[in-house]
Design an enzyme around this catalytic site. Structure first.
Site, PDB file in Angstrom:
ATOM      1  N   HIS A 371       0.832  -1.204   0.000  1.00  0.00           N
ATOM      2  CA  HIS A 371       0.000   0.000   0.000  1.00  0.00           C
ATOM      3  C   HIS A 371       0.868   1.256   0.000  1.00  0.00           C
ATOM      4  O   HIS A 371       1.924   1.292   0.643  1.00  0.00           O
ATOM      5  CB  HIS A 371      -0.924   0.013   1.220  1.00  0.00           C
ATOM      6  N   PRO A 372       0.439   2.300  -0.687  1.00  0.00           N
ATOM      7  CA  PRO A 372       1.199   3.545  -0.726  1.00  0.00           C
ATOM      8  C   PRO A 372       0.953   4.377   0.530  1.00  0.00           C
ATOM      9  O   PRO A 372      -0.047   4.188   1.236  1.00  0.00           O
ATOM     10  CB  PRO A 372       0.631   4.261  -1.951  1.00  0.00           C
ATOM     11  N   SER A 388      -6.326   3.326  -5.859  1.00  0.00           N
ATOM     12  CA  SER A 388      -5.798   4.173  -4.799  1.00  0.00           C
ATOM     13  C   SER A 388      -5.938   5.653  -5.138  1.00  0.00           C
ATOM     14  O   SER A 388      -6.244   6.480  -4.270  1.00  0.00           O
ATOM     15  CB  SER A 388      -4.322   3.836  -4.545  1.00  0.00           C
ATOM     16  N   GLN A 392      -8.010   8.063  -2.609  1.00  0.00           N
ATOM     17  CA  GLN A 392      -7.405   9.201  -1.922  1.00  0.00           C
ATOM     18  C   GLN A 392      -8.072  10.505  -2.345  1.00  0.00           C
ATOM     19  O   GLN A 392      -8.278  11.413  -1.537  1.00  0.00           O
ATOM     20  CB  GLN A 392      -5.897   9.236  -2.185  1.00  0.00           C
ATOM     21  N   PHE A 423       0.826   3.565   6.984  1.00  0.00           N
ATOM     22  CA  PHE A 423      -0.461   3.790   7.635  1.00  0.00           C
ATOM     23  C   PHE A 423      -1.563   3.507   6.616  1.00  0.00           C
ATOM     24  O   PHE A 423      -1.587   4.085   5.527  1.00  0.00           O
ATOM     25  CB  PHE A 423      -0.571   5.239   8.125  1.00  0.00           C
ATOM     26  N   VAL A 427     -10.153   5.138   3.339  1.00  0.00           N
ATOM     27  CA  VAL A 427     -10.440   6.570   3.302  1.00  0.00           C
ATOM     28  C   VAL A 427     -11.893   6.860   2.943  1.00  0.00           C
ATOM     29  O   VAL A 427     -12.409   7.933   3.264  1.00  0.00           O
ATOM     30  CB  VAL A 427      -9.498   7.300   2.318  1.00  0.00           C
TER      31      VAL A 427
END
Length: 471
Positions: A371-372, A388, A392, A423, A427
């Site tokens: 994960h980024p 993603s 985001q 982390f 979202v």
């Protein structure tokens, strides 16, 4: 590759807005089985007499012999029971669907004329009222074709509906493959019609009933009085009517037989039920063909690519990115016992999560580190996966102020140094402020606690991604 063919989900939480005509709260489908003259009998070329659904408790077949008493009971259904029921339904102006055994119809021309005059639907109940469970597939296919031919000859038009009853594991497939039925009913698995996808054909199924059915006058445990039958039908109706009032309209099937409910002491319970149901507003008494036409118009089948029917390459291509850069999860899930229950977002999510949850800590850590960072360098360089990027952006992380970006950079660095993975948070459950608040709280957790929470968030992200793709 293991595939489980039974459908254990149905509509699940996605019940359609039925929209019965006139805003009806419940549709009551009355079905009269016409089997008299089509049952097992040596006169019909069968090896033994009939033993099923009569007023003789524990009746057994008589090999090579006529069973005079049992034949006489079936004859009562044709001679007296049918006409008593015909009077009841025409008096109340309630149309019914006939499940007509083709050979029985051929031996009952006056009854057929009365059915047609009353504008009842005459569906097919097979060629003969016999057991099909051990019948070879080719023989059953041939009997279906002959039933349609004979029915058309006797009635004057082909049947648009089908119910075998004493069916085989092949019956539903074979009747769907026949291609000429607007509906088939050899299932008991729902309170609403539904579609079966058989190759390029969408076959409507209208489930039937063996419990709101007078056959229980002849089976144990069952009914012994018309009052018991009335009370059961009333209770079923009341519950379905209550659901309809709450916006969850359903269908109620009632199964009847001339030789059973046609007896005076039994039909009294049916009459009482019809009076009760007709005293309510918003009750529709359709033939099954009417239900089929309504469903085809208002609820046509919506096809989509179902995970349980995909080949491996397609499955992995479609779902390999649900867990970030971890196609191995989809590859392993493909080998599970998938079925219709996994063709929804919730179902496939469960399958993928089973692989993730049973993986080693090292494998799961690999998923976490794939994960980024939130609003990190990859995002700024526009090198995130499309999923993603969209996620985001949904929380406004693609439009940060300089101060916000600096805060995220500081927290990302500190979090990775402490825990050894980025982390991770779903979202779409948050806005920018709540993400920052969770970030500042969770960074203080110990690694084991945070590893567990990160894995939970990964599963939540996967759930959102599947909901974008599947029902």
């Amino acid at each position: 590759m293991q595939r489980y063919p039974r459908n254990m989900i149905g509509y699940g939480p996605r019940q359609p807005d039925v929209q019965w005509p006139g805003g009806a709260k419940v549709a009551i489908s009355l079905v009269l089985n016409y089997e008299e003259g089509g049952e097992n009998c040596v006169l019909h070329g069968d090896a033994a007499s009939e033993a099923f659904l009569s007023d003789i408790p524990g009746a057994a077949q008589w090999p090579g012999q006529r069973h005079w008493n049992l034949e006489s009971i079936y004859e009562y259904g044709a001679r007296a029971g049918f006409w008593r029921l015909h009077s009841l339904f025409t008096e109340k102006d309630i149309p019914v669907t006939i499940y007509g055994v083709a050979t029985a119809l051929a031996r009952s021309p006056e009854q057929v004329a009365a059915m047609k005059s009353a504008n009842w639907e005459i569906a097919s109940h097979g060629l003969k009222w016999v057991e099909h469970k051990d019948m070879p597939e080719d023989e059953e296919r041939a009997q279906i074709a002959e039933a349609v031919r004979l029915h058309t000859e006797v009635v004057g038009e082909r049947p648009r509906g089908w119910y075998t009853g004493r069916c085989s594991v092949n019956t539903v497939r074979l009747t769907a493959e026949e291609g000429g039925f607007d509906w088939i009913s050899d299932t008991y698995d729902d309170d609403l019609p539904y579609w079966l996808e058989m190759d390029d054909r969408d076959q409507l199924v209208i489930p039937y009933t063996l419990e709101a059915n007078d056959m229980r006058f002849a089976t144990a445990p069952g009914y012994t009085t018309g009052e018991q039958f009335y009370q059961y039908l009333k209770d079923a109706f009341d519950e379905l009517y209550r659901e309809g009032q709450a916006g969850r309209a359903k269908m109620m099937s009632v199964g009847l037989h001339c030789r059973l409910i046609g007896r005076p002491g039994k039909i009294a319970g049916l009459r009482r039920f019809l009076d009760y149901a007709q005293s309510h507003e918003g009750v529709w008494f359709p033939r099954r063909i009417d239900i089929a036409r309504h469903w085809a118009e208002h609820h046509p089948n919506q096809r989509y690519d179902r995970p349980s029917r995909m080949d491996r390459e397609t499955f992995v291509s479609r779902f390999g990115g649900i867990f970030e850069h971890s196609a191995w999860i989809a590859e392993s899930a493909f080998d599970l016992e998938l079925g219709p229950a996994h063709d929804t977002a919730a179902g496939l999510h469960n399958a993928l999560c089973r692989i993730f949850r049973t993986a080693s800590d090292t494998q799961r850590l690999g998923v976490l580190t794939a994960h980024p960072d939130l609003a990190g360098k990859l995002a700024q360089a526009k090198r995130l996966t499309s999923e993603s990027t969209s996620e985001q952006a949904s929380a406004g992380l693609d439009a940060l102020t300089d101060d916000e970006r600096a805060t995220f950079t500081r927290l990302n660095t500190a979090y990775v140094e402490k825990h050894g993975f980025p982390f991770i948070i779903a979202v779409r459950d948050h806005d920018k402020a709540s993400i920052l608040s969770a970030f500042e709280t969770r960074i203080n957790n110990d690694r084991a606690t945070e590893f567990t929470e990160a894995c939970r968030q990964v599963e939540r992200i996967a759930e959102f991604r599947l909901k974008d793709l599947l029902p």
